[in-house]
Every structure is written in C-alpha cells, then in structure tokens.
Enzyme design. Structure first.
Site, PDB file in Angstrom:
ATOM      1  N   CYS A 113      20.636 -43.782  65.563  1.00  0.00           N
ATOM      2  CA  CYS A 113      21.485 -44.447  64.559  1.00  0.00           C
ATOM      3  C   CYS A 113      22.800 -43.718  64.310  1.00  0.00           C
ATOM      4  O   CYS A 113      23.744 -44.292  63.783  1.00  0.00           O
ATOM      5  CB  CYS A 113      20.717 -44.625  63.253  1.00  0.00           C
ATOM      6  N   HIS A 253      25.549 -45.563  57.258  1.00  0.00           N
ATOM      7  CA  HIS A 253      24.623 -46.268  58.152  1.00  0.00           C
ATOM      8  C   HIS A 253      23.739 -47.170  57.301  1.00  0.00           C
ATOM      9  O   HIS A 253      23.260 -46.766  56.237  1.00  0.00           O
ATOM     10  CB  HIS A 253      23.787 -45.233  58.914  1.00  0.00           C
ATOM     11  N   ASN A 283      18.815 -52.899  59.767  1.00  0.00           N
ATOM     12  CA  ASN A 283      19.256 -51.665  60.421  1.00  0.00           C
ATOM     13  C   ASN A 283      19.554 -51.966  61.891  1.00  0.00           C
ATOM     14  O   ASN A 283      18.640 -52.185  62.681  1.00  0.00           O
ATOM     15  CB  ASN A 283      18.150 -50.612  60.285  1.00  0.00           C
TER      16      ASN A 283
HETATM   17  N1  COA Z   1       5.259 -55.053  53.505  1.00  0.00           N
HETATM   18  C1  COA Z   1       4.395 -54.744  52.526  1.00  0.00           C
HETATM   19  N2  COA Z   1       3.869 -53.518  52.366  1.00  0.00           N
HETATM   20  C2  COA Z   1       4.262 -52.569  53.228  1.00  0.00           C
HETATM   21  C3  COA Z   1       5.171 -52.823  54.272  1.00  0.00           C
HETATM   22  C4  COA Z   1       5.663 -54.126  54.399  1.00  0.00           C
HETATM   23  N3  COA Z   1       6.556 -54.474  55.346  1.00  0.00           N
HETATM   24  N4  COA Z   1       5.371 -51.681  54.977  1.00  0.00           N
HETATM   25  C5  COA Z   1       4.623 -50.727  54.387  1.00  0.00           C
HETATM   26  N5  COA Z   1       3.944 -51.275  53.332  1.00  0.00           N
HETATM   27  C6  COA Z   1       3.032 -50.591  52.420  1.00  0.00           C
HETATM   28  C7  COA Z   1       2.449 -49.334  53.014  1.00  0.00           C
HETATM   29  O1  COA Z   1       1.330 -49.647  53.817  1.00  0.00           O
HETATM   30  C8  COA Z   1       2.105 -48.541  51.785  1.00  0.00           C
HETATM   31  O2  COA Z   1       0.878 -49.024  51.278  1.00  0.00           O
HETATM   32  P1  COA Z   1      -0.229 -48.004  50.700  1.00  0.00           P
HETATM   33  O3  COA Z   1       0.461 -47.321  49.538  1.00  0.00           O
HETATM   34  O4  COA Z   1      -1.329 -48.899  50.325  1.00  0.00           O
HETATM   35  O5  COA Z   1      -0.521 -47.059  51.817  1.00  0.00           O
HETATM   36  C9  COA Z   1       3.188 -48.914  50.793  1.00  0.00           C
HETATM   37  O6  COA Z   1       3.766 -50.136  51.288  1.00  0.00           O
HETATM   38  C10 COA Z   1       4.264 -47.862  50.650  1.00  0.00           C
HETATM   39  O7  COA Z   1       4.678 -47.458  51.952  1.00  0.00           O
HETATM   40  P2  COA Z   1       5.778 -46.356  52.178  1.00  0.00           P
HETATM   41  O8  COA Z   1       5.988 -46.167  53.628  1.00  0.00           O
HETATM   42  O9  COA Z   1       5.441 -45.143  51.354  1.00  0.00           O
HETATM   43  O10 COA Z   1       7.022 -47.103  51.516  1.00  0.00           O
HETATM   44  P3  COA Z   1       8.462 -46.559  51.240  1.00  0.00           P
HETATM   45  O11 COA Z   1       8.771 -46.751  49.823  1.00  0.00           O
HETATM   46  O12 COA Z   1       8.686 -45.214  51.849  1.00  0.00           O
HETATM   47  O13 COA Z   1       9.354 -47.621  52.030  1.00  0.00           O
HETATM   48  C11 COA Z   1      10.533 -47.699  54.142  1.00  0.00           C
HETATM   49  C12 COA Z   1       9.191 -47.743  53.424  1.00  0.00           C
HETATM   50  C13 COA Z   1      10.300 -47.716  55.620  1.00  0.00           C
HETATM   51  C14 COA Z   1      11.329 -48.940  53.712  1.00  0.00           C
HETATM   52  C15 COA Z   1      11.279 -46.419  53.730  1.00  0.00           C
HETATM   53  O14 COA Z   1      10.417 -45.320  53.838  1.00  0.00           O
HETATM   54  C16 COA Z   1      12.486 -46.157  54.559  1.00  0.00           C
HETATM   55  O15 COA Z   1      13.433 -46.917  54.591  1.00  0.00           O
HETATM   56  N6  COA Z   1      12.511 -44.986  55.229  1.00  0.00           N
HETATM   57  C17 COA Z   1      13.628 -44.501  55.964  1.00  0.00           C
HETATM   58  C18 COA Z   1      13.915 -45.373  57.076  1.00  0.00           C
HETATM   59  C19 COA Z   1      15.119 -44.936  57.791  1.00  0.00           C
HETATM   60  O16 COA Z   1      16.104 -44.599  57.223  1.00  0.00           O
HETATM   61  N7  COA Z   1      14.964 -45.015  59.062  1.00  0.00           N
HETATM   62  C20 COA Z   1      15.899 -44.932  60.015  1.00  0.00           C
HETATM   63  C21 COA Z   1      16.909 -43.952  59.922  1.00  0.00           C
HETATM   64  S1  COA Z   1      17.927 -44.611  61.104  1.00  0.00           S
END
Ligand code: COA
Length: 326
Positions: A113, A253, A283
């Site tokens: 990214c 980003h 993204n």
């Molecule tokens: N729909 C519904 N529930 C979902 C889900 C979806 N699409 N994806 C994950 N969940 C659930 C998980 O299973 C978890 O459930 P649990 O608590 O029962 O285990 C819960 O939601 C929380 O998951 P978590 O991964 O802790 O959520 P989060 O608040 O961290 O959000 C992202 C997830 C991916 C949106 C976030 O972590 C993120 O954006 N991370 C950085 C990504 C990034 O910047 N990446 C690239 C850099 S280029």
C-alpha cells in the site's frame, strides 16, 4: 535547485460497484459492521480479464492528456503494484507498450500500500539527479483477484483502481519538497499473500489452502498503523519546518477511516483538510493515494502554493510520506 513537480494527475476505477449490501449476500457481514469498523460503503471490482495494466493505462492516459503529453515524451515509467499482470514482465513494460512510450525505461515497485509513495520517491530521485526530465508514476491494483471472497475479515476491505502522475523537472517553488521511506520486515507476517512466490510456488495444494489470497492480522496492523502514521507525519513536517496547521490537504492511504481519523486527531488536523474517498473505493492499495490526489486536484481542493502531505502504510511492513508544495 531542481525539484520534481507533479504536472498532471489521472485516475481510473472499474465500472462494477460492489456495495456492502452486496457483500451481505456473500459472507456473514453487515453494512453496519463494515461502515462502523472501516468507513467503506462500496468498492469497484475489475471485470473478468481486466488487468492491472488495463487500469494503469486508463489512469496514465488521463494524466498524459492533462499534461498535454504523449507516451513518447516520457523518459521513465514506474508502476507500483502487488497485483501486476504476471510475475514478469513488469506491468510497467506492458504499460509502456500500450502508451507507445518508446524511449521510456520501465520497472515495477513492490511496497504494497506504500508502493505509490515509494515509486514517487524513486521518480523524484531520477529527476533531481538530472538523469530524466519526465517520469510517469503509477499505482495500480486489482486486489479483487487476490481476495478470498469467503473470508469476511479481508474481502470487505479491498477494491480495484489506478492512479497516475506525471513528474517533470522544475526550478520554481512548486514541487516535491521531501519523501520519507521506512520499512520493518520483522512485521511481514501481519499482511501478506503467502503463495505464488518461491517460498510457496503455485501448486494444487497452495490453491487448495488459499495461499494465493491476502492474509491480514487486521487488529495488530491497525495498532501499528496509528502509531507509525503519526510519527511519520511529524517527521515529515519537522523536516520541512512546517506545522500541521500550514497544510491545505492531508491525503492518507485509504485503508480505514478510523486509522485516518486517529492520525488527523493526533496531528490536530480538522477532518475538512483530510481527503477521504474510501467510502466509495475501499482500500485500493498502491492506487489509493494517486486516485485521491487526482480527485482532490480535479475538484479544486488543491491549488498552486498549497502544502499537501501524502502518507501511506502497508504490507512489508512499509510506510512512506511525501510533502508537496503544489
Ligand atoms: N463482518 C462482521 N464481523 C466481522 C467482520 C465482518 N466483515 N470481520 C471481522 N468480524 C468480527 C471478527 O470475527 C471479530 O469477532 P469476535 O470478536 O467474535 O472474534 C470482531 O468482528 C472484531 O474483529 P476485529 O478484527 O478485532 O475488528 P477490528 O475492529 O480490528 O476491525 C479491521 C477489523 C480489519 C476493519 C481493522 O482491524 C483494520 O482496518 N485493520 C487495519 C487494516 C489495514 O490498515 N490494513 C492494510 C494496511 S494497507
């Protein structure tokens, strides 16, 4: 002193729109969860057979048109992508053919990214050294082809698109003032596509195990991103003896609205200075910054003399920034 100046921008996104409601029918998710956790409402998906170089070609043509240039005027093509048409040749070479940019040297940059800002920095260096006069820098991705559409933790986040800029040597006030590149390979496991390279060469097993798809430890990545991006913005502003309040636009980003808001808050930057389009595109990895930049330029959000901060974060892990006087 010679600077590299962005003289034109262009972008392209595929026609097909995939909304959060569409995703509700594919995996166990909801529009509410995706919107709340990421800020994304919809994303664009490349058509079957549509490649990274196809998207790059449209974005590049738009940038060249704005610059009043032809492919033959370009000395170098640098394409940032992790979803290129094939392992080799480079997507830059395939783009060169399409643009009829006969005199250009072309190569790809892989910094996930952060790729566009890495590529911009390389292009800037070639111009500052005097080696080249005009460089085309492109970020293009078709990550929809590398997403596990049954994995709700990743498939809701990514989209396809491309953005391009034309860099030209300039001696006035306008231009790229500084670029800052960082990486930490110790954190490579947070975000990767493990299959298809020499570590896990393509085989029936790698396909069965889904190793050709994006793997991400979202939560851990999130925490590193917030920490790193604030420090990077501070480093970049300090290097140029600027305060956040002097920025006209901050173009981060487009990975997650919560990461963007947290960074802006830590810098005391009001959100009306922050360019956000992830609600429409998700993204798009290396394409996200040049698409957002192109939209900001074309809608008149950035004008001559403005200070603009670009900042990215991604697999590697990598992070990078650029401070531009428009
Ligand atoms: N729909 C519904 N529930 C979902 C889900 C979806 N699409 N994806 C994950 N969940 C659930 C998980 O299973 C978890 O459930 P649990 O608590 O029962 O285990 C819960 O939601 C929380 O998951 P978590 O991964 O802790 O959520 P989060 O608040 O961290 O959000 C992202 C997830 C991916 C949106 C976030 O972590 C993120 O954006 N991370 C950085 C990504 C990034 O910047 N990446 C690239 C850099 S280029």
């Amino acid at each position: 002193m010679v600077k590299a100046r962005i003289i034109a921008t262009g972008s392209y996104v595929p026609e097909k729109v995939l909304t959060n409601h569409d995703l509700e029918k594919m995996v166990d998710t909801s529009d509410e969860w995706i919107t709340e956790r990421s800020g994304i409402k919809e994303r664009r998906i490349a058509a079957k057979g549509q490649t990274a170089s196809d998207l790059a070609c449209e974005a590049s043509k738009a940038a060249l048109k704005q610059a009043g240039l032809k492919g033959g005027d370009i000395d170098m093509i640098i394409v940032a992508t992790v979803s290129g048409d094939m392992p080799f040749p480079s997507t830059a070479c395939l783009l060169q053919k399409r643009l009829d940019a006969k005199k250009a040297a072309g190569f790809d940059v892989n910094a996930a990214c952060s790729g566009f800002l890495y590529a911009l920095s390389v292009g800037e260096s070639f111009i500052k050294s005097g080696a080249h006069k005009r460089v085309l820098v492109v970020g293009t991705e078709v990550l929809s082809k590398f997403v596990d559409w049954e994995d709700r933790t990743t498939c809701v986040l990514f989209g396809d698109g491309a953005g391009a800029v034309v860099l030209e040597a300039a001696t006035g006030d306008s231009g790229i003032l500084s670029t800052h590149l960082h990486s930490d390979g110790n954190l490579w496991e947070l975000l990767n596509i493990p299959g298809g390279g020499s570590k896990n060469p393509p085989s029936k097993d790698t396909v069965k195990e889904g190793l050709h798809c994006i793997k991400m430890k979202g939560n851990e990545t999130f925490k590193v991103a917030v920490r790193t991006l604030e420090a990077l913005a501070t480093e970049t502003l300090k290097h140029n003896k600027l305060k956040p309040a002097q920025l006209t636009a901050f173009i981060p980003h487009q990975a997650n609205l919560r990461i963007i808001k947290a960074t802006a808050e830590r810098l005391s930057l009001p959100m009306d200075k922050v360019v956000v389009n992830l609600d429409r595109y998700g993204n798009t990895s290396a394409a996200s910054i040049p698409i957002a930049l192109d939209e900001a330029v074309r809608t008149g959000r950035i004008r001559t003399g403005d200070y603009v901060l670009l900042e990215a974060f991604g697999g590697g892990l990598t992070w990078a920034s650029a401070l531009i006087r428009w």
